[in-house]
Design a protein around this motif. Sequence first.
Motif, short mmCIF file in Angstrom:
data_model
loop_
_atom_site.label_atom_id
_atom_site.label_comp_id
_atom_site.label_asym_id
_atom_site.label_seq_id
_atom_site.Cartn_x
_atom_site.Cartn_y
_atom_site.Cartn_z
N VAL A 97 -15.13 -10.76 -2.31
CA VAL A 97 -13.98 -9.88 -2.57
C VAL A 97 -14.40 -8.42 -2.32
N LEU A 98 -13.46 -7.64 -1.79
CA LEU A 98 -13.74 -6.23 -1.53
C LEU A 98 -13.92 -5.48 -2.85
N VAL A 99 -14.92 -4.61 -2.90
CA VAL A 99 -15.10 -3.76 -4.08
C VAL A 99 -13.99 -2.69 -4.05
N PRO A 100 -13.20 -2.57 -5.13
CA PRO A 100 -12.15 -1.55 -5.10
C PRO A 100 -12.73 -0.15 -4.92
N ARG A 101 -12.04 0.66 -4.11
CA ARG A 101 -12.54 2.00 -3.77
C ARG A 101 -11.74 3.08 -4.52
N PRO A 102 -12.39 4.21 -4.80
CA PRO A 102 -11.70 5.29 -5.52
C PRO A 102 -10.44 5.80 -4.79
N GLU A 103 -10.44 5.74 -3.45
CA GLU A 103 -9.26 6.27 -2.73
C GLU A 103 -7.98 5.50 -3.10
N SER A 104 -8.15 4.21 -3.41
CA SER A 104 -6.96 3.41 -3.77
C SER A 104 -6.39 3.81 -5.13
N ALA A 192 0.03 -1.89 -0.99
CA ALA A 192 -0.86 -2.68 -0.13
C ALA A 192 -2.07 -1.88 0.30
N ASN A 193 -3.22 -2.55 0.24
CA ASN A 193 -4.43 -2.03 0.87
C ASN A 193 -4.88 -3.09 1.86
N PRO A 194 -4.25 -3.10 3.05
CA PRO A 194 -4.56 -4.17 4.00
C PRO A 194 -5.92 -3.94 4.67
N PRO A 195 -6.46 -4.97 5.31
CA PRO A 195 -7.63 -4.72 6.16
C PRO A 195 -7.19 -3.84 7.32
N TYR A 196 -7.80 -2.68 7.47
CA TYR A 196 -7.31 -1.74 8.50
C TYR A 196 -8.41 -1.12 9.36
N VAL A 197 -9.65 -1.51 9.12
CA VAL A 197 -10.74 -0.91 9.89
C VAL A 197 -10.69 -1.44 11.33
N PRO A 198 -10.72 -0.55 12.34
CA PRO A 198 -10.77 -1.03 13.73
C PRO A 198 -11.99 -1.93 13.94
N GLU A 202 -18.35 0.92 13.30
CA GLU A 202 -19.63 0.65 12.63
C GLU A 202 -19.51 1.02 11.16
N LEU A 203 -19.63 0.05 10.30
CA LEU A 203 -19.53 0.34 8.87
C LEU A 203 -20.93 0.45 8.26
N PRO A 204 -21.05 1.10 7.11
CA PRO A 204 -22.36 1.14 6.43
C PRO A 204 -22.87 -0.28 6.17
N ASP A 206 -24.16 -1.83 3.62
CA ASP A 206 -23.68 -2.49 2.39
C ASP A 206 -22.38 -3.22 2.67
N VAL A 207 -21.47 -2.50 3.36
CA VAL A 207 -20.14 -3.03 3.62
C VAL A 207 -20.18 -4.12 4.69
N LYS A 208 -20.79 -3.77 5.82
CA LYS A 208 -20.79 -4.68 6.98
C LYS A 208 -21.48 -6.00 6.69
N VAL A 214 -12.71 -10.30 6.39
CA VAL A 214 -11.27 -10.55 6.37
C VAL A 214 -10.53 -9.47 5.56
N ALA A 215 -11.23 -8.80 4.65
CA ALA A 215 -10.60 -7.75 3.85
C ALA A 215 -10.76 -6.38 4.49
N LEU A 216 -11.54 -6.33 5.58
CA LEU A 216 -11.87 -5.02 6.17
C LEU A 216 -11.21 -4.78 7.52
N PHE A 217 -11.37 -5.75 8.44
CA PHE A 217 -11.01 -5.48 9.83
C PHE A 217 -9.56 -5.86 10.14
N ILE A 245 1.17 2.29 1.29
CA ILE A 245 0.21 1.49 2.06
C ILE A 245 -1.00 2.33 2.45
N GLU A 246 -2.18 1.79 2.15
CA GLU A 246 -3.41 2.49 2.51
C GLU A 246 -3.71 2.25 3.99
N HIS A 247 -4.39 3.20 4.62
CA HIS A 247 -4.75 3.02 6.03
C HIS A 247 -5.99 3.81 6.38
N1 GLN Z 1 -11.86 1.90 3.00
C1 GLN Z 1 -12.55 0.66 3.09
C2 GLN Z 1 -13.97 0.91 3.54
O1 GLN Z 1 -14.56 1.79 3.06
C3 GLN Z 1 -11.80 -0.32 3.93
C4 GLN Z 1 -10.78 -0.96 3.10
C5 GLN Z 1 -9.80 -1.71 3.90
O2 GLN Z 1 -9.96 -2.05 5.06
N2 GLN Z 1 -8.73 -1.96 3.28
O3 GLN Z 1 -14.59 0.21 4.29
#
Ligand code: GLN
Length: 284
Positions: A97-104, A192-198, A202-204, A206-208, A214-217, A245-247
């Motif tokens: 599961v995605l770790v919730p982020r402060p921006e949300s 909604a905070n959909p997966p929105y990363v292109p 390149e993600l850090p 920890d994340v990648k 499925v929650a990221l891209f 909606i987050e993006h």
């Molecule tokens: N903002 C997230 C990140 O740091 C991505 C979250 C998302 O795709 N909904 O990777």
Amino acid sequence: MELTFKEFLRGGKEQLTAAGFAELEAEHLLAHTLGLSRMDLHNPLTVENALSAIGDMSVVEETFWKLLDRRCAHEPLQYLTGVAYFRHLEIKVGPGVLVPRPESELLVESALTYIERIDGPVSVVDLGAGSGALALSIATEAPNTHVIAVEKSAEAIYWLKKNVSFIDEKVRILESDVSTALEGVKCDVVIANPPYVPDSEELPRDVKEHEPAVALFGGSDGMKTPRLFVSTAVRLLKPGGFLAIEHHESQGEKITEVLTEDFTDIILHKDLSSRPRFTTGIRR
Ligand code: GLN
């Protein structure tokens, strides 16, 4: 000779800083090892009690060193401690599961502002709810809401169920793909905070390497999934209903374009580092 508590905390901090992590994380990991909060570590009596309850210092030491090694291999801190702090909530998280982020947290704030202005019960749908951080924040901070959390990933639902049962059992969980969720239902608010990363971003590490793809891209430009989420929001929302909606920071204009036909009052909001991060609108 056995190390003292202070000595191995110092050792932990050194190991983390040498590997490029914040030394404060050692306190989180040690507190977790002892079953204490980080603040408790500064209270010698509490520490003493925790240590004598465990009895064997070498067990504490071994557990702590293992956690430090896993952190140095870039496992997210929140997966190791099992908890992420989101608004006023402690959300249980782990692999899958995605770790919730402060921006949300700011997205939740804007939805709450809309909800406050409505009299009577407000129906809220969280699309792609993940751990449930957003849905549960709304449910606990706005008692006049009925919240449905939609999620398709079985791994995420494991955490979502845990959080709903610990925090607010009134939140309804719907295991479904967003596109086909809640046919025939109408609601007042969609978040909604959909997966929105292109896909190519390149993600850090920890994340990648550890958080669910499925929650990221969200497709080649990251917009494929957000577009699907928006069409579901269009279907679900009553006229005058509210969408947040987050993006991605690069998607502000694209999201506005996608929303223009069906929404008015479209506003692009920035995150804590002043990057365009989520958009709100009112369903026509
Ligand atoms: N903002 C997230 C990140 O740091 C991505 C979250 C998302 O795709 N909904 O990777």
